[in-house]
Design a protein around this motif. Structure first.
Motif, PDB file in Angstrom:
ATOM      1  N   GLU A 126      11.655   7.365   1.720  1.00  0.00           N
ATOM      2  CA  GLU A 126      10.571   7.783   2.714  1.00  0.00           C
ATOM      3  C   GLU A 126       9.788   6.486   2.888  1.00  0.00           C
ATOM      4  N   PHE A 127       9.659   5.843   4.224  1.00  0.00           N
ATOM      5  CA  PHE A 127       8.848   4.922   4.837  1.00  0.00           C
ATOM      6  C   PHE A 127       8.972   3.802   4.036  1.00  0.00           C
ATOM      7  N   ALA A 128      10.125   3.617   3.415  1.00  0.00           N
ATOM      8  CA  ALA A 128      10.516   2.189   2.564  1.00  0.00           C
ATOM      9  C   ALA A 128       9.814   2.227   1.189  1.00  0.00           C
ATOM     10  N   TYR A 129       9.205   3.301   1.025  1.00  0.00           N
ATOM     11  CA  TYR A 129       8.134   3.084  -0.293  1.00  0.00           C
ATOM     12  C   TYR A 129       9.074   3.447  -1.478  1.00  0.00           C
ATOM     13  N   GLY A 130      10.115   2.796  -1.961  1.00  0.00           N
ATOM     14  CA  GLY A 130      10.716   3.192  -3.354  1.00  0.00           C
ATOM     15  C   GLY A 130      12.087   2.270  -3.121  1.00  0.00           C
ATOM     16  N   PRO A 310      -2.188  -1.595  -1.636  1.00  0.00           N
ATOM     17  CA  PRO A 310      -3.332  -1.479  -0.204  1.00  0.00           C
ATOM     18  C   PRO A 310      -2.969  -1.499   0.958  1.00  0.00           C
ATOM     19  N   GLU A 311      -2.028  -2.566   1.250  1.00  0.00           N
ATOM     20  CA  GLU A 311      -1.619  -2.280   2.563  1.00  0.00           C
ATOM     21  C   GLU A 311      -0.879  -1.364   3.255  1.00  0.00           C
ATOM     22  N   ALA A 312      -0.024  -0.653   2.366  1.00  0.00           N
ATOM     23  CA  ALA A 312       0.845   0.395   2.743  1.00  0.00           C
ATOM     24  C   ALA A 312      -0.040   1.725   2.789  1.00  0.00           C
ATOM     25  N   SER A 313      -1.187   1.904   2.195  1.00  0.00           N
ATOM     26  CA  SER A 313      -2.329   2.904   2.218  1.00  0.00           C
ATOM     27  C   SER A 313      -3.081   2.545   3.518  1.00  0.00           C
ATOM     28  N   ALA A 314      -3.432   1.386   3.883  1.00  0.00           N
ATOM     29  CA  ALA A 314      -4.266   1.294   4.897  1.00  0.00           C
ATOM     30  C   ALA A 314      -3.354   1.523   6.410  1.00  0.00           C
ATOM     31  N   TYR A 315      -2.126   1.314   6.208  1.00  0.00           N
ATOM     32  CA  TYR A 315      -1.181   1.853   7.446  1.00  0.00           C
ATOM     33  C   TYR A 315      -1.040   3.251   7.548  1.00  0.00           C
ATOM     34  N   ARG A 326       3.246  16.762   4.042  1.00  0.00           N
ATOM     35  CA  ARG A 326       4.569  16.468   4.451  1.00  0.00           C
ATOM     36  C   ARG A 326       5.491  15.154   3.987  1.00  0.00           C
ATOM     37  N   TYR A 327       4.540  14.585   3.174  1.00  0.00           N
ATOM     38  CA  TYR A 327       4.973  13.440   2.465  1.00  0.00           C
ATOM     39  C   TYR A 327       5.845  13.897   1.017  1.00  0.00           C
ATOM     40  N   THR A 328       6.673  13.130   0.659  1.00  0.00           N
ATOM     41  CA  THR A 328       7.495  13.418  -0.649  1.00  0.00           C
ATOM     42  C   THR A 328       6.374  13.152  -1.840  1.00  0.00           C
ATOM     43  N   ALA A 329       6.478  13.850  -2.819  1.00  0.00           N
ATOM     44  CA  ALA A 329       5.306  13.606  -4.067  1.00  0.00           C
ATOM     45  C   ALA A 329       5.325  12.169  -4.317  1.00  0.00           C
ATOM     46  N   ASP A 330       6.342  11.639  -4.504  1.00  0.00           N
ATOM     47  CA  ASP A 330       6.210  10.081  -5.150  1.00  0.00           C
ATOM     48  C   ASP A 330       5.672   9.126  -4.210  1.00  0.00           C
ATOM     49  N   VAL A 331       5.938   9.474  -2.832  1.00  0.00           N
ATOM     50  CA  VAL A 331       5.232   8.541  -1.901  1.00  0.00           C
ATOM     51  C   VAL A 331       3.773   8.912  -1.659  1.00  0.00           C
ATOM     52  N   ARG A 332       3.494  10.171  -1.776  1.00  0.00           N
ATOM     53  CA  ARG A 332       2.080  10.552  -1.525  1.00  0.00           C
ATOM     54  C   ARG A 332       1.172   9.996  -2.404  1.00  0.00           C
ATOM     55  N   VAL A 333       1.601  10.114  -3.976  1.00  0.00           N
ATOM     56  CA  VAL A 333       1.028   9.619  -5.150  1.00  0.00           C
ATOM     57  C   VAL A 333       0.682   8.113  -5.080  1.00  0.00           C
ATOM     58  N   LEU A 334       1.807   7.297  -4.419  1.00  0.00           N
ATOM     59  CA  LEU A 334       1.481   6.031  -4.369  1.00  0.00           C
ATOM     60  C   LEU A 334       0.364   5.591  -3.110  1.00  0.00           C
TER      61      LEU A 334
END
Length: 463
Positions: A126-130, A310-315, A326-334
């Motif tokens: 999801e969103f390339a975050y993993g 921090p860059e991902a969270s800013a985006y 609506r985010y998956t749990a692992d990505v939302r936590v990050l």
């Protein structure tokens, strides 16, 4: 051999000689998707009707003397971060389930201009975050993950669902799936390939590049998508060479650095043995080996995550507030964790990255490339959380895998993963070649020399 089993280069030769039609090739890929997709789930969406129509147009153009080059009529899978007109860009997330772009991303536009046929959009973590791509399975063992975040493209190419897959790489997301799926994966130099129209994870370290069956195919793909693009603020005005020109020049006379630390510190013994043997193959072909100490090894992961998080969270800040559930749990936590990073910490990470880049330039003096394991392990099992290495070190899957690929992102240097063997469990192992800035041609040349001396890329998953 079925058409979908061909390399890009071989299919292109047959298409140019008109012994294979684009329609026949694309239909073969679509048949393969239908055959194995229920076990792999590599694609978010398959566009069979549109792909066959594009294949028919390609066939007519070629028959009329309008052959565009080696990608004309080649079936391509596009990671679901790339905008493509007529297809959703969901980033494999419910957050963007209804996002339909009105313009092609730069890479998709260039691929279409080269005559490539898009057969669908491939899954990403999801969103390339993993690094897992949990929706997709590994074609060598469906009880294993395909790596990530470009896992859909890696699995699809390995399984013959397309001849070329496009991915992105921010912490290894092209090279990780290439290594564990047994394909070639190329992360070009930062700024070499435009990211315009690609959903961002971390804008200062995002890269776009191909996953293919062979090194030559990677060169052909890079030739089509490389080049300056003013729409991408990170794009660099650097001449684009002919990547195939010196591909078969061999490695005699080249000096390859072999790390004495970091890349071999915590590695599965079977992986290390395969990589050491691959390095010996290059030495036997005339390459000179030199031991090299990797600088700032202890800070590499802190810099990688100190910038990405921090860059991902800013985006994602606005979307997280509007659609957090609506985010998956692992990505939302990050993403939530990224909002706790102080600006001072982020700036320190940026400063140390500059030191790392300078130190690597110094380490590369007198070297043509570094050679090392792409990853310290083969594929993880579905649900596996960590690896335990000889000596007792235990690392999470993401730490183990990103640790080996992060230097290519922190420095922005070109890096190639080439299959170099299999474990006793039948899982692929990758050799990583890291080159000098904008020397993708040199990296590909080294990969080609190794590939030509072995038969790993000719093997196919037992689906």
């Amino acid at each position: 051999m079925q058409p979908h089993e061909l390399s890009v280069a071989e299919a292109a030769r047959q298409i140019e000689q008109r012994t294979l039609s684009p329609v026949e090739l694309v239909q073969s890929a679509l048949d393969r998707i239908e055959q194995v997709e229920d076990r792999l789930n590599a694609f978010v969406v398959v566009t069979a009707e549109q792909a066959l129509e594009a294949a028919r147009r390609a066939e007519e153009e070629i028959a009329g003397g309008g052959y565009r080059g080696p990608l004309h009529g080649i079936p391509v899978g596009i990671k679901d971060l790339y905008d493509a007109v007529g297809l959703p860009t969901t980033s494999s997330s419910a957050v963007r389930s209804d996002h339909h772009p009105t313009e092609d991303s730069a890479c998709v536009a260039r691929l279409r201009d080269a005559g490539a046929v898009v057969v669908g959009k491939t899954h990403t973590h999801e969103f390339a975050y993993g690094v897992l791509t949990p929706t997709t399975r590994n074609p060598w063992d469906t009880g294993c993950v395909p790596g990530g975040s470009s896992g859909g493209s890696g699995a699809a190419v390995a399984a013959g669902e397309c001849l070329l897959g496009m991915g992105t790489d921010t912490g290894g997301s092209i090279r990780i799936p290439a290594s564990v799926c047994g394909t070639v994966g190329l992360k070009p130099t930062f700024g070499r390939v435009s990211r315009a129209g690609i959903t961002s994870l971390c804008w200062s370290m995002d890269h776009a590049g191909p996953l293919t069956r062979t090194v030559r195919d990677a060169a052909l793909a890079l030739q089509a998508v490389a080049g300056f693009d003013a729409r991408d603020p990170g794009s660099v005005q650097e001449p684009v060479p002919d990547y195939a020109r010196d591909l078969d020049a061999g490695v005699r006379g080249l000096t390859l650095g072999v790390p004495t630390n970091y890349f071999f510190d915590d590695v599965d013994p079977e992986v290390e043995a395969a990589v050491r043997e691959a390095i010996a193959v290059l030495e036997a072909q005339g390459a000179r080996l030199r031991e090299v100490e990797i600088p700032y090894a202890g800070q590499m992961m802190a810099v990688e995550f100190g910038i990405v998080i921090p860059e991902a969270s800013a985006y994602h800040q606005e979307m997280l507030r509007e659609s957090g559930e609506r985010y998956t749990a692992d990505v939302r936590v990050l993403l939530e964790a990224g909002e706790t990073v102080l600006a001072t910490q982020y700036i320190k990470a940026l400063r140390v990255r500059t030191l790392v880049q300078q130190a690597f330039r110094h380490a590369f003096e007198g070297l043509d490339a570094l050679v090392c394991p792409t990853l310290p392990t083969a594929a993880a099992e579905v649900g596996q959380e960590a690896f335990t290495f000889p000596g007792g070190a235990r690392k999470s899957v993401i730490d183990a895998w990103v640790g080996h690929s992060a230097p290519g992102n922190v420095t922005g240097l070109p890096a190639l993963s080439v299959p170099c063997g299999f474990t006793s469990a039948g899982l692929p192992v990758g050799l990583q070649v890291i080159g000098r800035p904008f020397d993708e041609a040199g990296v590909l040349r080294i990969g080609q020399a190794y590939e030509s001396a072995t038969d790993w890329t000719s093997r196919r998953p037992p689906l």
